[in-house]
Write an enzyme that holds these catalytic residues in place. Structure first.
Site, PDB file in Angstrom:
ATOM      1  CD  GLU A 241     -16.967   0.196 -37.926  1.00 34.00           C
ATOM      2  OE1 GLU A 241     -16.732   0.886 -36.933  1.00 34.00           O
ATOM      3  OE2 GLU A 241     -18.031   0.252 -38.560  1.00 34.00           O
TER       4      GLU A 241
ATOM      5  NE  ARG B  30     -27.394  -4.563 -43.326  1.00 33.47           N
ATOM      6  CZ  ARG B  30     -26.291  -4.647 -42.582  1.00 33.47           C
ATOM      7  NH1 ARG B  30     -26.216  -5.466 -41.573  1.00 33.47           N
ATOM      8  NH2 ARG B  30     -25.266  -3.875 -42.846  1.00 33.47           N
TER       9      ARG B  30
ATOM     10  CE  LYS C  36     -19.936  -5.504 -37.497  1.00 38.47           C
ATOM     11  NZ  LYS C  36     -18.752  -5.098 -38.221  1.00 38.47           N
TER      12      LYS C  36
HETATM   13  P1  ATP Z   1     -23.504  -4.857 -38.527  1.00 34.91           P
HETATM   14  O1  ATP Z   1     -24.684  -3.951 -38.589  1.00 34.91           O
HETATM   15  O2  ATP Z   1     -23.846  -6.263 -38.225  1.00 34.91           O
HETATM   16  O3  ATP Z   1     -22.424  -4.325 -37.675  1.00 34.91           O
HETATM   17  P2  ATP Z   1     -22.065  -3.908 -40.758  1.00 34.91           P
HETATM   18  O4  ATP Z   1     -22.581  -3.784 -42.143  1.00 34.91           O
HETATM   19  O5  ATP Z   1     -21.853  -2.661 -39.985  1.00 34.91           O
HETATM   20  O6  ATP Z   1     -22.981  -4.930 -40.008  1.00 34.91           O
HETATM   21  P3  ATP Z   1     -19.413  -4.426 -41.558  1.00 34.91           P
HETATM   22  O7  ATP Z   1     -18.281  -4.916 -40.749  1.00 34.91           O
HETATM   23  O8  ATP Z   1     -19.396  -3.010 -41.992  1.00 34.91           O
HETATM   24  O9  ATP Z   1     -20.735  -4.712 -40.737  1.00 34.91           O
HETATM   25  O10 ATP Z   1     -19.673  -5.378 -42.802  1.00 34.91           O
HETATM   26  C1  ATP Z   1     -18.692  -5.929 -43.627  1.00 34.91           C
HETATM   27  C2  ATP Z   1     -19.348  -6.395 -44.896  1.00 34.91           C
HETATM   28  O11 ATP Z   1     -20.323  -7.380 -44.604  1.00 34.91           O
HETATM   29  C3  ATP Z   1     -20.063  -5.253 -45.579  1.00 34.91           C
HETATM   30  O12 ATP Z   1     -19.781  -5.300 -46.957  1.00 34.91           O
HETATM   31  C4  ATP Z   1     -21.509  -5.504 -45.296  1.00 34.91           C
HETATM   32  O13 ATP Z   1     -22.298  -4.982 -46.319  1.00 34.91           O
HETATM   33  C5  ATP Z   1     -21.571  -7.024 -45.183  1.00 34.91           C
HETATM   34  N1  ATP Z   1     -22.658  -7.432 -44.286  1.00 34.91           N
HETATM   35  C6  ATP Z   1     -22.829  -7.061 -43.001  1.00 34.91           C
HETATM   36  N2  ATP Z   1     -23.966  -7.571 -42.499  1.00 34.91           N
HETATM   37  C7  ATP Z   1     -24.535  -8.292 -43.497  1.00 34.91           C
HETATM   38  C8  ATP Z   1     -25.737  -9.069 -43.615  1.00 34.91           C
HETATM   39  N3  ATP Z   1     -26.580  -9.198 -42.611  1.00 34.91           N
HETATM   40  N4  ATP Z   1     -25.977  -9.678 -44.786  1.00 34.91           N
HETATM   41  C9  ATP Z   1     -25.122  -9.551 -45.809  1.00 34.91           C
HETATM   42  N5  ATP Z   1     -23.989  -8.847 -45.777  1.00 34.91           N
HETATM   43  C10 ATP Z   1     -23.681  -8.214 -44.643  1.00 34.91           C
HETATM   44 MG    MG Z   2     -20.647  -1.111 -40.750  1.00 31.77          MG
END
Ligand code: ATP
Ligand code: MG
Length: 583
Positions: free
Chosen positions: A62, A286, A296
């Site tokens: 995102e 994760r 983020k």
């Molecule tokens: P955040 O909570 O840090 O914003 P998010 O999951 O909302 O993380 P996205 O931009 O939606 O962030 O993530 C893009 C991809 O990266 C998704 O497939 C997500 O599952 C993966 N991802 C995000 N954070 C992690 C993590 N800490 N470890 C492994 N994969 C991750």
């Molecule tokens: Mg997300």
């Protein structure tokens, strides 16, 4: 199953000393790797000819922030699997929420993925599917499987029920298909204000999985979108966009993190009702890392509240922060490969990442001399005005690393800590009567020091042995200590930034109160006049070196033509672990 064993080591309850883990990694890196659970699934699918044996993954960020090390593991996984199985990997921006998304983030994400060493097959945006998703919604309304609800967000929440109690139907649930079609079109045309109406799937308000109790599909948001501008005032919920986006792209293996495990039945429900390509989702744990935060939203707070200088502050766990700090992309990839994937949430010791960084830098960086905390050393028997050029080996780990000239003269900078007026027995550096080698130059014998009125040492004195010249030493002496130095007359000046952990505790998100209370107040130290070898003054931003005995450093983008700025990437040894052991 070596990956599994490694997780045991990394898991908090079982966390071993980093040095032990590192030795384990060394062992496992040389072994043939067994398949992880996703590779097993993919190989079974290929063998069974599912989707014609095709492998198509995607990385779906995102664009609401910069990528962090957790994303890096997901990138290595998705792009890595596609590469391993001759498949494809899309980069898809999940940009269904106009409120938080920006073009700046899209650009940074693309830049970071490329820097990590991957290239996507297609660059796609969930917002490209807004028309299709709208049509999907209309199709579901026509099948009697979606309805427009006038309930407020609070009313909807109040009728959701709980894990032990069923929810109750909305009074608007039995609207006719015609009315729903009309209202939904009016929503799209901007007739209603934000929050006035929503579109919900008509599933089952008593479903054991709460996510299937008539979930929202669309909400009204009169907001500008970074790509579609003012075209839309209704936006699909993430849950109504994600699964169908995978389906539209014919993604065969949709890999995401564990928190989406309960969403999978909903994605499947939409896919089945719409009769579209059956993408399948697989979940992995994760990744978290010690002494930092990974979400983020939290990283954005650190940026907005000026706890750091920006998303690319070298203390941030972001890809851009790590790049600026001097972490090589290859070391990050090695780290991601080493930790592999897990099905259980865990926290990885940051020492492991630093280990991978050191491993790489040890092989690839030139050794140079820089004096961080200088005091003057005068070689009293060396002729005034004389300069000699010594050839210094660039990298003992690299036979083709070559040499560079370093000037030597009567007055040198040395580290203040390398001289003690009254030294304990095992102090093998400079102290009156002690003999040490000046790296790549001569053996010197310390004769004393000069102090100012306050007792501060202003000069250290020594004599040199002309026959002890490095590479041509006929003195027959052996010395226990070697110290680094820079000729005062030839030195260039630089700024050096020393970084430590950004947080004082291992898992700031898991402590009482606000995570920001646990910020380490001493995580950045600036040394404004560090003396470096003249050759080094030519270094350009991004270049990496080892400051002998001091650590690995890289040239920061803040450097000017007059003054270089260096970031300490990592110390030579894991000093932090040592400190912890001391208690
Ligand atoms: P955040 O909570 O840090 O914003 P998010 O999951 O909302 O993380 P996205 O931009 O939606 O962030 O993530 C893009 C991809 O990266 C998704 O497939 C997500 O599952 C993966 N991802 C995000 N954070 C992690 C993590 N800490 N470890 C492994 N994969 C991750
Ligand atoms: Mg997300």
């Amino acid at each position: 199953m070596q990956n599994f064993n490694l997780f045991k080591l990394i898991h908090p309850e079982k966390r071993a000393h980093p040095a032990y883990i590192c030795s384990k990694i060394h062992n496992t890196m040389s072994e043939e790797k067994s398949l992880n659970f996703l590779e097993e699934i993919i190989e079974n699918d290929i063998a069974a000819g599912t989707h014609g044996g095709r492998v198509h993954t995607r990385f779906p960020p995102e664009p609401n922030g910069y990528l962090h090390i957790g994303h890096a593991t997901s990138i290595c996984l998705n792009f890595g699997l596609a590469k391993k199985y001759n498949g494809k990997c899309n980069l898809r921006f999940d940009d269904t929420n106009p409120t938080t998304e920006e073009t700046e983030y899209v650009e940074s994400i693309k830049n970071d993925i490329r820097w990590l060493g991957f290239e996507w097959d297609n660059e796609l945006y969930a917002s490209d599917y807004f028309d299709k998703l709208y049509d999907f919604a209309v199709a579901l309304i026509q099948k009697g499987l979606a309805y427009v609800d006038d309930s407020t967000a609070e009313e909807i929440a109040a009728t959701k029920g709980s894990t032990i109690a069923p929810g109750s139907n909305s009074p608007y649930r039995s609207r006719s298909i015609e009315e729903n079609l009309l209202l939904f079109e009016e929503m799209r045309n901007g007739k209603y204000k934000d929050g006035e109406k929503t579109l919900r799937a008509k599933i089952d308000m008593a479903h054991p999985n709460l996510l299937l109790r008539d979930p929202l599909m669309y909400r009204i948001k009169h907001e500008h979108h970074h790509r579609t501008g003012g075209k839309w005032c209704i936006y699909p919920m993430y849950d109504f966009a994600h699964g169908q986006s995978d389906s539209i792209e014919e993604i065969t293996h949709s890999i995401c993190t564990l928190e989406f495990i309960h969403h999978r039945p909903l994605y499947n429900w939409f896919i089945e009702q719409l009769g579209i390509f059956p993408s399948r989702q697989y979940e992995f744990a994760r990744r978290n890392m010690t002494y930092t935060v990974m979400s983020k939203r939290k990283l954005l707070q650190l940026v907005n509240e000026n706890h750091v200088s920006g998303w690319d502050d070298p203390r941030m766990p972001t890809v851009s922060g790590m790049r600026r700090r001097g972490y090589p992309a290859e070391a990050i990839r090695n780290f991601c490969d080493t930790i592999g994937i897990a099905k259980r949430e865990n926290i990885v010791d940051v020492g492991l990442l630093e280990f991978c960084v050191r491993e790489h830098l040890n092989k690839t960086t030139n050794r140079v001399m820089a004096v961080l905390d200088p005091v003057k050393l005068v070689i009293t028997n060396y002729p005034e005005g004389q300069t000699e050029l010594f050839d210094a080996e660039n990298n003992p780990e690299d036979p083709n690393g070559g040499t560079r000239p370093i000037p030597f003269s009567r007055e040198l900078w040395i580290e203040r800590e390398d001289f003690l007026e009254e030294a304990p027995k095992k102090f093998f550096r400079l102290a009156p009567g002690n003999t040490v080698r000046l790296k790549s130059a001569y053996i010197v014998n310390c004769t004393g020091c000069i102090k100012d009125e306050s007792g501060k040492i202003t000069e250290v004195h020594a004599t040199y042995l002309p026959e002890s010249k490095s590479g041509n030493d006929t003195s027959g002496l052996t010395v226990k200590g070697t110290i680094h130095w820079v000729s005062i007359a030839h030195a260039a000046t630089a700024e050096v930034r020393l970084y430590d952990r950004l947080f004082r505790v291992e898992d700031p998100s898991n402590e009482d109160g606000d995570f920001k209370e646990y910020i380490n107040p001493d995580s950045k130290q600036i040394l404004s006049s560090v003396f470096i070898e003249p050759e080094l003054a030519k270094a350009t931003p991004g270049s990496r070196v080892q400051f002998m005995r001091k650590g690995y450093f890289c040239v920061d983008t803040d450097s000017t033509s007059n003054k270089l700025v260096f970031n300490r990437t990592v110390t030579l040894k894991d000093a932090w672990a040592k400190e912890q052991r001391r208690g």
